[in-house]
Design a protein around this motif. Sequence first.
Motif: not given
Length: 446
Positions: A78-99
Motif C-alpha cells: 500500500x505504501x509503495x502504491x501510494x508513492x507510485x500514484x503520487x509520482x504519477x500525479x506529479x508527473x502528469x501535473x508537470x507535463x500538463x504545466x509544461x504543455x
Amino acid sequence: MAENDKKLEEMFGTNAPGPAGHSAADTGKSRKSERPAREEKQSRREKKQKAPKPEPVPEEPDERDYRPIRKSRDMRIGCLGGLMYFVFVLSVSVILACLAWMAAADVLALNKPDVEAVITLDESAFTEEEEPVLDDNGDPVLDENGQPKTKTVTYADIDYVAEQLKAAGLIEYKSLFKFYCMFSHASTKIDEGSYTLSTEFDYRALVKKMNQGSGAAVTVDVTFPEGFTLEQIFQRLEENNVNSYENLMKAAANFSYNYSFLAGKESGDASRLEGYLFPDTYTFFVYMEPSSAIGKFLDNYNRKITDEMEQQAADMGYTMDQIITIASMIEKEAANDSERAKIASVIYNRIREGMPLQLDCTITYITGKNEVTEADLQIDSPYNTYLYSGLPAGPICNPGLASIQAALNPESTSYYYYALDTATGTHQFFSDYASHQAFVSTQNYG
C-alpha cells in the motif's frame, strides 16, 4: 512445661493464639488437622515435579495465524502504491504545466526566437457569401421594394492561414491558432494581401496585422502616366501584384461607387470608368481588394476636378463628361504641353462646323493597335470619329490635369487641321485642307 510449649509456638508459629473462649484442647486439635493437609500438599508438589512433561501437541494452524504476516505485506504494498500514484500525479501535473506553458508561449509570443517573414494570402484563400443585412435588433433590413437587403461577406480559410504561419515559423501549434480564430471570429477580420509579420506578434496581433489597414501590410508604389487606358492601368496593377486583371475588370464593371460624376453610368461595363482613373503615383497594398484599388483613382479624380471646373464647362455649353472625353483625345494627340491648347481649338472648331473629327487615336482605341489601316476607318463603332461626327461615345484614355485644363481653356484659332512633322516630332497646324495636304505630301509616314 507449659511455658516451654508456649515459646515454641511463638518461634515457629505452629499455633497462633485462638479467639477468646477457645481452650487449649481446641488448639491442639487444630494443629493435628493442619499437619496432614500440609503433608498432602507437599506430596502433590513432589509428584508433579517428578512426573514427565507431556510433549506439546501441535495445533492446527487457523486463518488467524496468517493475518499478522498479510497485514504487514499489504501495508508495504500500500505504501509503495501510494508513492507510485503520487509520482504519477506529479508527473502528469508537470507535463500538463509544461504543455500549458508552451501553449501560452505560442499564444502570447513569449520567449520565441526572432523570425520575420512575408505571408501572402491570395484570393484562393477567401470565399464570399451573401448574407442578410440585420438591424440592431437582429431583424432583416428591407429595401424600398420590401425585399431583404443582403451584403457580401468575405471569409478567410483559417486552415490555409494557419498553414502559412506555421510554414514561416511564426506559430508552433496550428490547432491552437485555429481554435483562437474560431473563438475570435477571425475569418472575417483577415484580408487578402501580403503582410510582413514576426514572432514578436501574439495571436491577437497576427490576426490584426493581417488586415490591409495595418502597418504590416506589404505595399507597392505604382506610377501611371497620362494617357493610359483602363486596360493598361489594370495590366500594370496585375504586374505589381495589386490584384488580377480579371478581378479589376469585374470590379470596374459591377462595383457600386458613390461618386456624383458616375451618376447615370450603368453597371455591367468596365468602360464606364474610362477617363476617370486619374493618372498619378499610388501606393497599393499587395493583393488588395480590387474595388479599393480602383477607388484610389476615382477618389483622386474627385479631388482634382473642382466645382469651378464644372462651372467653367457648363459656361462653355459642355458637361464635365464631355470635357473629359475631349481631354482624352488631346492627351493622345499632343506631342508636348504647348500643343494641347491648339489641338483643343481644332477639336472645338470642327465640332462647331459639324465636321467629323477624324482623329486616328479614336481608331486605335477601337482596335488596340498603334497603326491605322484603311479598313480600320470603316469599323462601325460609336468611337469611330471618321464615320460619325461629334464626340466619340466616351473618353478613350485617362487624361492628366494639363489636358483637362486645355479642354477647358482652348486657344482661339482658325485651325481645322494638323499633321505630324516627322523631323521634329511635333505637329504643324493648318486652317485649310489644301495646306494640310501639301505638308503631308512632304512627310514619310511609312
